[in-house]
Write a protein that holds these residues in place. Structure first.
Motif, short mmCIF file in Angstrom:
data_model
loop_
_atom_site.label_atom_id
_atom_site.label_comp_id
_atom_site.label_asym_id
_atom_site.label_seq_id
_atom_site.Cartn_x
_atom_site.Cartn_y
_atom_site.Cartn_z
N HIS A 25 0.80 -1.22 0.00
CA HIS A 25 0.00 0.00 0.00
C HIS A 25 0.84 1.28 0.00
CE1 HIS A 25 -4.02 -1.67 0.19
NE2 HIS A 25 -3.52 -2.62 0.95
N PHE A 26 1.97 1.27 0.67
CA PHE A 26 2.77 2.49 0.78
C PHE A 26 4.06 2.45 -0.03
CE2 PHE A 26 0.75 3.14 5.16
CZ PHE A 26 -0.16 4.07 4.68
N HIS A 27 4.41 1.28 -0.56
CA HIS A 27 5.66 1.11 -1.31
C HIS A 27 6.88 1.40 -0.44
CE1 HIS A 27 3.07 0.68 -4.78
NE2 HIS A 27 2.47 1.81 -4.42
N TRP A 28 6.75 1.11 0.84
CA TRP A 28 7.89 1.24 1.75
C TRP A 28 8.75 -0.02 1.60
CZ3 TRP A 28 4.71 2.80 6.67
CH2 TRP A 28 4.30 4.14 6.54
N SER A 29 10.03 0.12 1.83
CA SER A 29 10.93 -1.02 1.70
C SER A 29 10.84 -1.95 2.90
CB SER A 29 12.38 -0.54 1.56
OG SER A 29 12.85 -0.03 2.80
N TYR A 30 11.30 -3.17 2.69
CA TYR A 30 11.37 -4.15 3.77
C TYR A 30 12.19 -3.59 4.93
CZ TYR A 30 12.80 -8.33 6.32
OH TYR A 30 13.05 -9.23 7.31
N GLU A 31 13.31 -2.96 4.60
CA GLU A 31 14.20 -2.43 5.64
C GLU A 31 13.49 -1.36 6.47
OE1 GLU A 31 15.13 -2.82 2.40
OE2 GLU A 31 16.48 -4.51 2.71
N GLN A 32 12.71 -0.49 5.83
CA GLN A 32 11.97 0.54 6.56
C GLN A 32 10.93 -0.07 7.49
OE1 GLN A 32 10.86 2.54 2.83
NE2 GLN A 32 11.43 4.46 3.84
N LEU A 33 10.29 -1.12 7.02
CA LEU A 33 9.20 -1.71 7.78
C LEU A 33 9.68 -2.61 8.91
CD1 LEU A 33 6.91 -2.39 4.75
CD2 LEU A 33 6.43 -0.80 6.62
N ILE A 34 10.75 -3.35 8.68
CA ILE A 34 11.18 -4.32 9.67
C ILE A 34 11.80 -3.65 10.89
CG2 ILE A 34 13.51 -4.86 8.86
CD1 ILE A 34 10.79 -7.41 9.83
N VAL A 35 12.35 -2.45 10.74
CA VAL A 35 12.94 -1.75 11.88
C VAL A 35 11.90 -0.92 12.63
CG1 VAL A 35 15.25 -1.70 10.89
CG2 VAL A 35 13.72 0.25 10.54
N MET A 36 10.71 -0.81 12.07
CA MET A 36 9.64 -0.03 12.71
C MET A 36 9.22 -0.71 14.01
SD MET A 36 6.00 1.05 10.96
CE MET A 36 6.80 1.90 9.61
N GLU A 37 8.92 0.09 15.01
CA GLU A 37 8.40 -0.45 16.27
C GLU A 37 7.14 -1.26 15.98
OE1 GLU A 37 9.42 -0.36 19.48
OE2 GLU A 37 11.28 0.61 18.82
N HIS A 38 7.00 -2.36 16.66
CA HIS A 38 5.86 -3.26 16.44
C HIS A 38 4.53 -2.53 16.58
CE1 HIS A 38 3.59 -6.97 16.39
NE2 HIS A 38 3.06 -6.66 17.54
N SER A 39 4.39 -1.74 17.64
CA SER A 39 3.12 -1.02 17.87
C SER A 39 2.85 -0.01 16.75
CB SER A 39 3.13 -0.33 19.23
OG SER A 39 4.20 0.59 19.32
N ASP A 40 3.90 0.64 16.24
CA ASP A 40 3.72 1.59 15.13
C ASP A 40 3.28 0.86 13.87
OD1 ASP A 40 4.50 3.69 16.76
OD2 ASP A 40 6.57 3.68 16.04
N ARG A 41 3.92 -0.28 13.59
CA ARG A 41 3.56 -1.06 12.40
C ARG A 41 2.10 -1.52 12.48
NH1 ARG A 41 7.73 -4.08 12.32
NH2 ARG A 41 6.80 -5.73 13.55
N LEU A 42 1.68 -1.97 13.65
CA LEU A 42 0.28 -2.40 13.81
C LEU A 42 -0.69 -1.23 13.64
CD1 LEU A 42 0.41 -4.94 16.77
CD2 LEU A 42 0.09 -5.41 14.34
N GLN A 43 -0.29 -0.05 14.09
CA GLN A 43 -1.15 1.14 13.92
C GLN A 43 -1.30 1.48 12.44
OE1 GLN A 43 -2.95 2.80 16.32
NE2 GLN A 43 -3.87 3.81 14.55
N TRP A 44 -0.20 1.41 11.68
CA TRP A 44 -0.27 1.66 10.24
C TRP A 44 -1.14 0.62 9.55
CZ3 TRP A 44 0.43 6.05 8.11
CH2 TRP A 44 1.36 6.96 8.60
N VAL A 45 -1.02 -0.63 9.94
CA VAL A 45 -1.86 -1.69 9.37
C VAL A 45 -3.33 -1.38 9.62
CG1 VAL A 45 -2.55 -4.13 9.63
CG2 VAL A 45 -0.12 -3.53 9.41
N ALA A 46 -3.66 -0.96 10.83
CA ALA A 46 -5.05 -0.63 11.17
C ALA A 46 -5.55 0.55 10.34
CB ALA A 46 -5.16 -0.33 12.66
N GLU A 47 -4.71 1.55 10.15
CA GLU A 47 -5.12 2.73 9.37
C GLU A 47 -5.38 2.36 7.90
OE1 GLU A 47 -5.98 5.66 10.59
OE2 GLU A 47 -5.48 4.89 12.58
N VAL A 48 -4.50 1.57 7.31
CA VAL A 48 -4.70 1.14 5.92
C VAL A 48 -5.97 0.30 5.82
CG1 VAL A 48 -3.78 -0.28 4.03
CG2 VAL A 48 -2.26 1.25 5.30
N ALA A 49 -6.21 -0.56 6.80
CA ALA A 49 -7.42 -1.40 6.79
C ALA A 49 -8.67 -0.52 6.84
CB ALA A 49 -7.39 -2.37 7.96
N LYS A 50 -8.65 0.54 7.64
CA LYS A 50 -9.80 1.45 7.71
C LYS A 50 -10.04 2.14 6.37
CE LYS A 50 -8.68 3.83 11.41
NZ LYS A 50 -8.71 4.75 12.58
#
Length: 76
Positions: free
Chosen positions: A36-61
């Protein structure tokens, strides 16, 4: 002394966080956001777990609102 206090006092590290988080779920989250955002694996894997889950929830909405009947989509 409780087992928690004994473990912490002895220098043992408390467990918690995402230890044991299913690897398949992590891959789903990373793939979903990368798609959805075209972010790289490296950008996403270093993201804090809670932040990544928040982004997932926002995209889902957003996806849910896009899939509503025509004319009902509104950004909040």
């Amino acid at each position: 002394m409780s087992s928690l206090s004994a473990g912490v006092g002895s220098g043992a590290r408390p467990t918690g966080g995402i230890i044991g988080y299913p690897l398949s779920r992590l891959y789903e989250e990373v793939a979903y956001l990368a798609y959805h955002f075209h972010w790289s694996y490296e950008q996403l894997i270093v993201m804090e777990h809670s932040d990544r889950l928040q982004w997932v929830a926002e995209v889902a909405k957003i996806n849910q609102r896009f899939n509503e009947p025509a004319g009902r989509f509104e950004l909040e």
